[in-house]
Design a protein around this motif. Structure first.
Motif, PDB file in Angstrom:
ATOM      1  N   ALA A 113       0.838  -1.185  -0.099  1.00 22.30           N
ATOM      2  CA  ALA A 113       0.045  -0.096  -0.084  1.00 22.30           C
ATOM      3  C   ALA A 113       0.719   1.259   0.155  1.00 22.30           C
ATOM      4  CB  ALA A 113      -0.870  -0.087   1.413  1.00 22.30           C
ATOM      5  N   ARG A 114       1.995   1.242   0.935  1.00 26.14           N
ATOM      6  CA  ARG A 114       2.703   2.444   0.673  1.00 26.14           C
ATOM      7  C   ARG A 114       3.704   2.667  -0.607  1.00 26.14           C
ATOM      8  NH1 ARG A 114       8.116   3.577   2.087  1.00 26.14           N
ATOM      9  NH2 ARG A 114       8.527   1.663   2.233  1.00 26.14           N
ATOM     10  N   ARG A 115       4.218   1.655  -1.255  1.00 22.63           N
ATOM     11  CA  ARG A 115       5.031   1.565  -2.407  1.00 22.63           C
ATOM     12  C   ARG A 115       3.888   1.696  -3.685  1.00 22.63           C
ATOM     13  NH1 ARG A 115      10.266  -0.161  -1.897  1.00 22.63           N
ATOM     14  NH2 ARG A 115      11.053  -0.738   0.021  1.00 22.63           N
ATOM     15  N   HIS A 116       2.860   1.198  -3.466  1.00 24.34           N
ATOM     16  CA  HIS A 116       1.897   1.225  -4.791  1.00 24.34           C
ATOM     17  C   HIS A 116       0.574   1.617  -4.406  1.00 24.34           C
ATOM     18  CE1 HIS A 116       4.757  -0.544  -7.639  1.00 24.34           C
ATOM     19  NE2 HIS A 116       5.373  -1.317  -6.545  1.00 24.34           N
ATOM     20  N   PRO A 117       0.444   2.859  -3.931  1.00 24.61           N
ATOM     21  CA  PRO A 117      -0.858   3.280  -3.600  1.00 24.61           C
ATOM     22  C   PRO A 117      -2.055   3.097  -4.682  1.00 24.61           C
ATOM     23  CG  PRO A 117       0.601   5.173  -3.694  1.00 24.61           C
ATOM     24  CD  PRO A 117       1.351   3.884  -3.843  1.00 24.61           C
ATOM     25  N   GLU A 118      -1.586   3.298  -5.763  1.00 25.62           N
ATOM     26  CA  GLU A 118      -2.458   3.175  -6.844  1.00 25.62           C
ATOM     27  C   GLU A 118      -3.427   2.014  -6.905  1.00 25.62           C
ATOM     28  OE1 GLU A 118       1.009   1.249  -8.530  1.00 25.62           O
ATOM     29  OE2 GLU A 118       0.835   2.956  -7.243  1.00 25.62           O
ATOM     30  N   VAL A 119      -2.859   0.718  -6.465  1.00 28.38           N
ATOM     31  CA  VAL A 119      -3.748  -0.614  -6.412  1.00 28.38           C
ATOM     32  C   VAL A 119      -4.272  -0.867  -5.222  1.00 28.38           C
ATOM     33  CG1 VAL A 119      -2.117  -1.433  -8.115  1.00 28.38           C
ATOM     34  CG2 VAL A 119      -1.438  -1.884  -6.045  1.00 28.38           C
ATOM     35  N   VAL A 120      -4.144  -0.063  -4.240  1.00 30.49           N
ATOM     36  CA  VAL A 120      -4.855  -0.375  -2.672  1.00 30.49           C
ATOM     37  C   VAL A 120      -5.541   0.709  -2.282  1.00 30.49           C
ATOM     38  CG1 VAL A 120      -4.562  -1.088  -0.439  1.00 30.49           C
ATOM     39  CG2 VAL A 120      -3.039  -1.774  -2.090  1.00 30.49           C
ATOM     40  N   ASP A 121      -6.798   0.530  -2.108  1.00 29.53           N
ATOM     41  CA  ASP A 121      -7.913   1.408  -1.675  1.00 29.53           C
ATOM     42  C   ASP A 121      -8.027   1.626  -0.397  1.00 29.53           C
ATOM     43  OD1 ASP A 121      -9.367   2.862  -4.318  1.00 29.53           O
ATOM     44  OD2 ASP A 121      -9.059   0.826  -4.801  1.00 29.53           O
ATOM     45  N   ARG A 122      -8.432   0.484   0.275  1.00 29.95           N
ATOM     46  CA  ARG A 122      -8.525   0.410   1.764  1.00 29.95           C
ATOM     47  C   ARG A 122      -7.740  -0.691   2.169  1.00 29.95           C
ATOM     48  NH1 ARG A 122     -12.905   2.844   5.077  1.00 29.95           N
ATOM     49  NH2 ARG A 122     -13.574   4.681   3.679  1.00 29.95           N
ATOM     50  N   LEU A 123      -7.091  -0.717   3.292  1.00 28.05           N
ATOM     51  CA  LEU A 123      -6.115  -1.780   3.822  1.00 28.05           C
ATOM     52  C   LEU A 123      -6.491  -2.289   5.304  1.00 28.05           C
ATOM     53  CD1 LEU A 123      -3.544  -3.334   3.875  1.00 28.05           C
ATOM     54  CD2 LEU A 123      -2.067  -1.360   4.741  1.00 28.05           C
ATOM     55  N   VAL A 124      -6.935  -3.518   5.399  1.00 29.67           N
ATOM     56  CA  VAL A 124      -7.134  -4.089   6.783  1.00 29.67           C
ATOM     57  C   VAL A 124      -6.021  -5.033   7.089  1.00 29.67           C
ATOM     58  CG1 VAL A 124      -8.558  -5.716   8.059  1.00 29.67           C
ATOM     59  CG2 VAL A 124      -9.633  -4.396   6.263  1.00 29.67           C
ATOM     60  N   LEU A 125      -5.410  -4.842   8.245  1.00 33.59           N
ATOM     61  CA  LEU A 125      -4.346  -5.484   9.071  1.00 33.59           C
ATOM     62  C   LEU A 125      -4.829  -6.481  10.058  1.00 33.59           C
ATOM     63  CD1 LEU A 125      -1.635  -2.931   9.352  1.00 33.59           C
ATOM     64  CD2 LEU A 125      -1.935  -4.416   7.407  1.00 33.59           C
ATOM     65  N   ALA A 126      -5.047  -7.861   9.657  1.00 28.89           N
ATOM     66  CA  ALA A 126      -5.773  -8.666  10.462  1.00 28.89           C
ATOM     67  C   ALA A 126      -4.539  -9.513  11.536  1.00 28.89           C
ATOM     68  CB  ALA A 126      -6.515  -9.733   9.786  1.00 28.89           C
ATOM     69  N   ASN A 127      -4.668  -8.985  12.710  1.00 27.37           N
ATOM     70  CA  ASN A 127      -3.610  -9.770  13.545  1.00 27.37           C
ATOM     71  C   ASN A 127      -2.131  -9.652  12.959  1.00 27.37           C
ATOM     72  OD1 ASN A 127      -6.020 -11.662  14.192  1.00 27.37           O
ATOM     73  ND2 ASN A 127      -4.612 -11.670  16.265  1.00 27.37           N
ATOM     74  N   PRO A 248     -11.454  -8.833  22.895  1.00 28.42           N
ATOM     75  CA  PRO A 248     -10.790  -9.506  24.511  1.00 28.42           C
ATOM     76  C   PRO A 248     -10.897 -11.056  24.252  1.00 28.42           C
ATOM     77  CG  PRO A 248     -12.680  -7.816  24.578  1.00 28.42           C
ATOM     78  CD  PRO A 248     -12.666  -8.104  23.144  1.00 28.42           C
ATOM     79  N   GLY A 249      -9.764 -11.332  24.873  1.00 23.86           N
ATOM     80  CA  GLY A 249      -9.532 -13.000  25.318  1.00 23.86           C
ATOM     81  C   GLY A 249      -9.075 -13.378  23.683  1.00 23.86           C
ATOM     82  N   ALA A 250      -8.860 -12.988  22.773  1.00 23.64           N
ATOM     83  CA  ALA A 250      -8.555 -13.657  21.425  1.00 23.64           C
ATOM     84  C   ALA A 250      -7.050 -13.603  21.393  1.00 23.64           C
ATOM     85  CB  ALA A 250      -9.129 -12.866  19.988  1.00 23.64           C
ATOM     86  N   LYS A 251      -6.537 -14.559  20.439  1.00 25.10           N
ATOM     87  CA  LYS A 251      -5.163 -14.490  20.231  1.00 25.10           C
ATOM     88  C   LYS A 251      -4.657 -14.422  19.076  1.00 25.10           C
ATOM     89  CE  LYS A 251      -3.375 -18.143  22.879  1.00 25.10           C
ATOM     90  NZ  LYS A 251      -3.365 -19.592  23.336  1.00 25.10           N
ATOM     91  N   HIS A 252      -3.662 -15.065  18.453  1.00 31.85           N
ATOM     92  CA  HIS A 252      -3.280 -14.718  16.916  1.00 31.85           C
ATOM     93  C   HIS A 252      -4.025 -15.263  15.965  1.00 31.85           C
ATOM     94  CE1 HIS A 252      -0.216 -13.439  14.214  1.00 31.85           C
ATOM     95  NE2 HIS A 252      -0.256 -14.628  13.610  1.00 31.85           N
ATOM     96  N   GLY A 253      -5.364 -16.023  16.170  1.00 34.41           N
ATOM     97  CA  GLY A 253      -6.168 -16.206  15.293  1.00 34.41           C
ATOM     98  C   GLY A 253      -7.463 -15.490  15.345  1.00 34.41           C
ATOM     99  N   ALA A 254      -7.567 -14.246  15.985  1.00 37.65           N
ATOM    100  CA  ALA A 254      -8.558 -13.349  16.176  1.00 37.65           C
ATOM    101  C   ALA A 254      -9.682 -13.247  15.031  1.00 37.65           C
ATOM    102  CB  ALA A 254      -8.397 -12.288  16.868  1.00 37.65           C
ATOM    103  N   PHE A 255      -8.887 -13.276  13.768  1.00 36.99           N
ATOM    104  CA  PHE A 255      -9.697 -12.917  12.573  1.00 36.99           C
ATOM    105  C   PHE A 255     -10.613 -13.851  12.247  1.00 36.99           C
ATOM    106  CE2 PHE A 255      -5.684 -15.240  11.557  1.00 36.99           C
ATOM    107  CZ  PHE A 255      -6.034 -16.015  10.433  1.00 36.99           C
TER     108      PHE A 255
END
Length: 290
Positions: A113-127, A248-255
């Motif tokens: 997203a940082r290097r090629h903003p033209e190809v990413v409109d919105r970004l979700v970072l899951a865990n 709350p309570g979730a670990k690395h698999g929260a997504f």
């Protein structure tokens, strides 16, 4: 009838697709993708359909894997350039492209997203956050040693214990170490596993996140040992347009373990609904109150 297919995108990225919506939702999977054989079967899209059901009214969903045969020294620049080619091909047939990066996929999503903003409109970072927690580096180096010994079951069983907060944290590891040792796939390129781990260990985007232009949602678990709440808060503080949701309570698999809440929050974010303040819980009812 839903449209599905699978194949390989430019840059050698295997993919599976489901849906025919005007928007594209591209999911970049986590580290375990390196232990995948590298070819999605023709039925993969149908298998993904229930998982992406919350999005298919508006989206075509793509799961886009990394190429097999990662180069030595594979880093964020390599990943961003390769993924940009695949997303450009997807963008050609959609009005916009939103990206969900899971764990290692989130590290790649930031660089992309940082290097090629033209190809990413919105970004979700899951865990996923700006760097791996210091307390998780020893565990990650265990994985690296296991990988060099070809002990894929040990990696998967340890990761399962770190992902789940319910009974699966207890039942999955011994199952993986026994029958899973024979049934689960082996990596097409064993070196991809330790090169992916080296990528994670070396990743640090703290100095770059102020350049991230896209609206960004950071979703994680309060008990995630790899991307802790402190790391996620640090990430959000450095991104100009970012929201945070901790489960709350979730670990690395929260997504995955909190999927109803994850889908509800991600869909509202992609549709432009403002986030609640940290501590509020708009998805609690959908998540069964967990």
């Amino acid at each position: 009838m839903l449209r599905t297919d699978s194949g390989t995108l430019p840059g050698g990225h295997p993919y599976a697709r489901v849906g025919d919506g005007p928007r594209a939702l591209v999911v970049l999977p986590g580290f375990e993708d390196s232990m995948f054989q590298g070819v999605y079967p023709p039925v993969a899209g149908w298998a993904l359909a229930p998982y992406f059901a919350r999005y298919l009214d508006e989206y075509t969903a793509y799961q886009v894997s990394r190429p097999r045969g990662l180069p030595a020294g594979y880093d964020a620049a390599d990943a961003a350039e390769a993924h940009a080619r695949s997303l450009e091909a997807i963008a050609d047939s959609h009005e916009r492209v939103d990206v969900v990066g899971i764990s290692m996929g989130g590290l790649i999503g930031q660089a992309l997203a940082r290097r090629h903003p033209e190809v990413v409109d919105r970004l979700v970072l899951a865990n996923s956050g700006c760097r791996l927690a210091e307390s998780a580096r020893g565990r990650t180096r265990e994985f690296e040693r296991d990988a060099r010994e070809g002990d894929w079951a040990s990696i998967r069983s340890k990761l399962a214990a770190d992902m789940y907060s319910d009974g699966r944290a207890v039942t999955y590891p011994p199952t993986i170490r026994t029958i899973g040792r024979f049934l689960l796939p082996r990596p097409a390129e064993p070196a991809d596993v330790w090169r992916s781990l080296e990528f994670v260990l070396g990743f640090d985007s703290r100095g770059d996140l102020s350049d991230l232009e896209q609206p960004t949602l950071v979703f994680g678990g309060e008990r995630d040992p790899y991307f802790t709440p402190a790391i996620l808060r640090e990430t959000v503080e450095r991104v100009p347009r970012a929201d945070l949701e901790l489960r709350p309570g979730a670990k690395h698999g929260a997504f995955h373990e909190r999927k109803a809440a994850f889908d509800s929050r991600v869909r509202s974010f992609l549709d432009g609904t403002p986030a609640a303040r940290e501590g509020e819980d708009p998805a609690l009812e959908a998540d069964g109150g967990r």
